[in-house]
Enzyme design. Structure first.
Site, PDB file in Angstrom:
ATOM      1  N   SER A 239      13.349  50.782  11.460  1.00 20.81           N
ATOM      2  CA  SER A 239      13.598  52.174  11.104  1.00 20.81           C
ATOM      3  C   SER A 239      14.743  52.268  10.106  1.00 20.81           C
ATOM      4  O   SER A 239      15.583  51.367  10.026  1.00 20.81           O
ATOM      5  CB  SER A 239      13.946  52.920  12.384  1.00 20.81           C
ATOM      6  OG  SER A 239      13.473  54.234  12.360  1.00 20.81           O
ATOM      7  N   GLY A 322       8.443  59.277  10.673  1.00 15.75           N
ATOM      8  CA  GLY A 322       9.062  60.369  11.428  1.00 15.75           C
ATOM      9  C   GLY A 322      10.279  60.873  10.676  1.00 15.75           C
ATOM     10  O   GLY A 322      10.312  61.978  10.142  1.00 15.75           O
ATOM     11  N   ARG A 364      23.758  59.984  17.386  1.00 18.56           N
ATOM     12  CA  ARG A 364      23.524  58.825  16.514  1.00 18.56           C
ATOM     13  C   ARG A 364      24.811  58.194  16.000  1.00 18.56           C
ATOM     14  O   ARG A 364      24.871  56.989  15.763  1.00 18.56           O
ATOM     15  CB  ARG A 364      22.593  59.194  15.344  1.00 18.56           C
ATOM     16  CG  ARG A 364      21.188  59.574  15.818  1.00 18.56           C
ATOM     17  CD  ARG A 364      20.187  59.691  14.676  1.00 18.56           C
ATOM     18  NE  ARG A 364      19.835  58.393  14.135  1.00 18.56           N
ATOM     19  CZ  ARG A 364      20.304  57.874  13.027  1.00 18.56           C
ATOM     20  NH1 ARG A 364      21.171  58.567  12.303  1.00 18.56           N
ATOM     21  NH2 ARG A 364      19.944  56.680  12.642  1.00 18.56           N
ATOM     22  N   CYS A 395      34.105  64.890  26.684  1.00 23.23           N
ATOM     23  CA  CYS A 395      35.254  64.170  27.242  1.00 23.23           C
ATOM     24  C   CYS A 395      35.160  62.680  26.945  1.00 23.23           C
ATOM     25  O   CYS A 395      35.100  61.855  27.865  1.00 23.23           O
ATOM     26  CB  CYS A 395      35.326  64.425  28.729  1.00 23.23           C
ATOM     27  SG  CYS A 395      35.558  66.163  29.040  1.00 23.23           S
TER      28      CYS A 395
HETATM   29  N1  LLP Z   1       5.995  54.321  14.913  1.00 21.06           N
HETATM   30  C1  LLP Z   1       6.520  53.607  15.903  1.00 21.06           C
HETATM   31  C2  LLP Z   1       5.662  52.728  16.686  1.00 21.06           C
HETATM   32  C3  LLP Z   1       7.895  53.683  16.173  1.00 21.06           C
HETATM   33  O1  LLP Z   1       8.405  52.960  17.148  1.00 21.06           O
HETATM   34  C4  LLP Z   1       8.703  54.544  15.397  1.00 21.06           C
HETATM   35  C5  LLP Z   1      10.120  54.665  15.660  1.00 21.06           C
HETATM   36  C6  LLP Z   1       8.096  55.298  14.373  1.00 21.06           C
HETATM   37  C7  LLP Z   1       6.741  55.153  14.151  1.00 21.06           C
HETATM   38  C8  LLP Z   1       8.874  56.249  13.506  1.00 21.06           C
HETATM   39  O2  LLP Z   1       9.889  55.635  12.786  1.00 21.06           O
HETATM   40  P1  LLP Z   1      10.675  56.454  11.646  1.00 21.06           P
HETATM   41  O3  LLP Z   1       9.732  56.695  10.498  1.00 21.06           O
HETATM   42  O4  LLP Z   1      11.136  57.751  12.231  1.00 21.06           O
HETATM   43  O5  LLP Z   1      11.809  55.568  11.294  1.00 21.06           O
HETATM   44  N2  LLP Z   1      16.453  56.643  17.483  1.00 21.06           N
HETATM   45  C9  LLP Z   1      16.542  55.827  16.301  1.00 21.06           C
HETATM   46  C10 LLP Z   1      15.199  55.546  15.713  1.00 21.06           C
HETATM   47  C11 LLP Z   1      14.283  54.875  16.677  1.00 21.06           C
HETATM   48  C12 LLP Z   1      12.926  54.737  16.104  1.00 21.06           C
HETATM   49  C13 LLP Z   1      11.997  54.188  17.109  1.00 21.06           C
HETATM   50  N3  LLP Z   1      10.677  54.082  16.642  1.00 21.06           N
HETATM   51  C14 LLP Z   1      17.434  56.510  15.290  1.00 21.06           C
HETATM   52  O6  LLP Z   1      17.941  57.581  15.583  1.00 21.06           O
HETATM   53  O7  LLP Z   1      17.659  55.987  14.209  1.00 21.06           O
END
Ligand code: LLP
Length: 468
Positions: A239, A322, A364, A395
């Site tokens: 990502s 995403g 994040r 806190c």
């Molecule tokens: N497809 C799968 C199978 C995934 O595991 C993910 C993200 C996506 C698509 C979408 O990825 P994107 O295009 O959004 O990078 N919480 C972390 C990101 C975790 C992403 C997990 N999987 C952050 O805030 O950076």
């Protein structure tokens, strides 16, 4: 070099000015008006704060639609039959931010929806997204989640382990139906941030390893089960990736596996999903992110080349972005509270600017050391700037929203701060830490603002507590 940089700290820069484009941290309709205040989609952020309170997640739905349409159009063009390709679908990864309104907006623009839990699946279905346009992921799906996906007629359940094959088959057989499945393959390509590192990234929980043969074994088993229909091979490499080389390497690996499967079983797997992971700018100092058009043409090129090399017809392609669809479309609006100047020695100091939210709505920075920026939203900023750290009300000393940013030196209690590029993984990773109710999600479109998800209240918190 400033004293801070000499002390080994990054320079505190002011937020970049909104540029009205798709490449920066601000959504494309953010502007500074004549009086110096920020607006989104012609709605002043001060008016949003007045009407809906702070903190608030603000999503520019016009910008979200523009990004969604750009992805849909770029993939339709690049993967057209005219180009010798077999079409492509773009699944919006709902984990970044999913509300019924957002699912509707992206679906209206031609995107499908990727879900990773029963909750995301329920929201996508409630939005009216057809089951056939929804995928379900997850390394530990419950029987209830698999059953809900089968009952909704999802277009694909992405199998993540050998044991899951038996469970999906059993649940399909109970219903006397067959289920479309993909196999999530760990290609050994690990990518993230600015870097592309080709390494056997085996030591993590997702997917079935290509190197160990687990992926090939999963495919073998699925092909032997009449209740399972193998519709695709899936790869997601990471990502916040700004360099497309990792995607090309992963595409090569899965297309080669597909050719091996064809040779061994005579089955041509119809689709390959190349996952999400496309990066965005958070502070404006990062490399320019690849546009949907560049992503689509790069992937189309590698798919054509590799399929020619391995001698198989091209598959249909899908991707699952995403962050790059919703990240820059969103910002978080806070109101400034306590301000402290803290002496750091050697004549240096840092201004701690506290806002009315923090790590419960914005994890994040604390979790990944992610870099953000912030700008005064309610008025013009005078020229002077002080190195500041924007912190929350929780806190914990790690409760940091923006680690270092230059803010106007007259920043005062009651001012509004806007933190751009919080649309992805902001609200979706929020918590009620310290029993702070979650902010609302306010959507802006067509010159007006409306609440997509309302603010939580203390009554909501007490309502869940059965001793209350
Ligand atoms: N497809 C799968 C199978 C995934 O595991 C993910 C993200 C996506 C698509 C979408 O990825 P994107 O295009 O959004 O990078 N919480 C972390 C990101 C975790 C992403 C997990 N999987 C952050 O805030 O950076």
């Amino acid at each position: 070099m400033s004293a801070a940089e000499r002390a080994g700290e990054p320079a505190a820069r002011p937020a970049p000015e909104p540029a009205g484009d798709m490449d920066g941290p601000w959504s494309s309709t953010v502007r500074r008006d004549g009086a110096g205040a920020l607006s989104v989609g012609s709605v002043p952020l001060a008016a949003i704060a007045e009407e809906f309170g702070t903190p608030a997640y603000v999503v520019d739905l016009d910008d979200l639609r523009a990004r969604s349409r750009a992805y849909a159009a770029a993939f339709e063009d690049a993967f057209s039959a005219e180009n010798g390709l077999a079409g492509a679908d773009v699944y919006y990864a709902g984990k970044a931010l999913l509300t019924v309104g957002i699912a509707r907006a992206v679906a209206e623009c031609g995107l499908r929806v990727d879900t990773s839990t029963g909750g995301e699946l329920a929201v996508a279905l409630r939005a009216g997204v057809p089951g056939a346009h929804i995928g379900l992921h997850g390394n530990n799906k419950s029987d209830a989640e698999i059953s809900a996906a089968i009952d909704a007629g999802v277009g694909r359940i992405v199998v993540d382990s050998l044991a899951e094959i038996d469970r999906v088959e059993m649940l399909a057989a109970e219903r006397g139906t067959s289920v479309p499945v993909m196999v999530r393959v760990t290609t050994g390509v690990h990518a993230g941030g600015h870097e592309f590192i080709a390494t056997a990234h085996e030591d993590q929980k997702f997917g079935l390893s290509l190197a160990s043969g687990a992926a090939a074994e999963a495919i073998r088993r699925i092909l032997a089960r009449p209740a399972l229909e193998l519709v695709g091979i899936h790869s997601h490499i990471g990502s916040q990736i700004l360099d497309l080389a990792g995607f090309e390497a992963a595409a090569r690996a899965v297309l080669t596996l597909r050719a091996d499967v064809h040779r061994e079983h005579g089955t041509l797997v119809p689709e390959v999903d190349l996952g999400g992971g496309y990066g965005i700018r958070y502070t404006g100092t990062e490399t320019v992110p690849p546009s949907p058009a560049l992503i689509a043409s790069t992937l189309a090129d590698v798919v054509s080349r590799v399929c020619t090399e391995v001698g198989t017809p091209v598959p249909r392609i899908s991707i699952e972005p995403g962050r790059s669809v919703v990240g820059p479309a969103g910002l978080t609006l806070y109101r400034v509270g306590t301000i402290k100047d803290v002496a750091l020695g050697e004549g240096r100091s840092r201004r701690y600017v506290s806002v009315d939210g923090g790590m419960s709505d914005h994890i994040r920075t604390a979790l990944y050391g992610a870099q953000y920026t912030a700008a005064l939203a309610n008025r013009a900023a005078p020229a002077g700037a002080v190195p500041a750290r924007v912190v929350g009300k929780h806190c914990e000393s790690g409760d940091i929203v923006v680690d270092h940013v230059a803010l106007p030196d007259d920043v005062a209690r009651g001012d509004l701060l806007a933190v751009p590029a919080t649309g992805a993984y902001g609200r979706s990773m929020s918590s009620q830490y310290n029993l702070v109710p979650r902010p609302p999600v306010v959507g802006v479109e067509g010159g007006g603002a409306r609440v997509l998800v309302r603010r939580e209240t203390v009554d909501d918190l007490l309502g869940l507590d059965l001793d209350a």
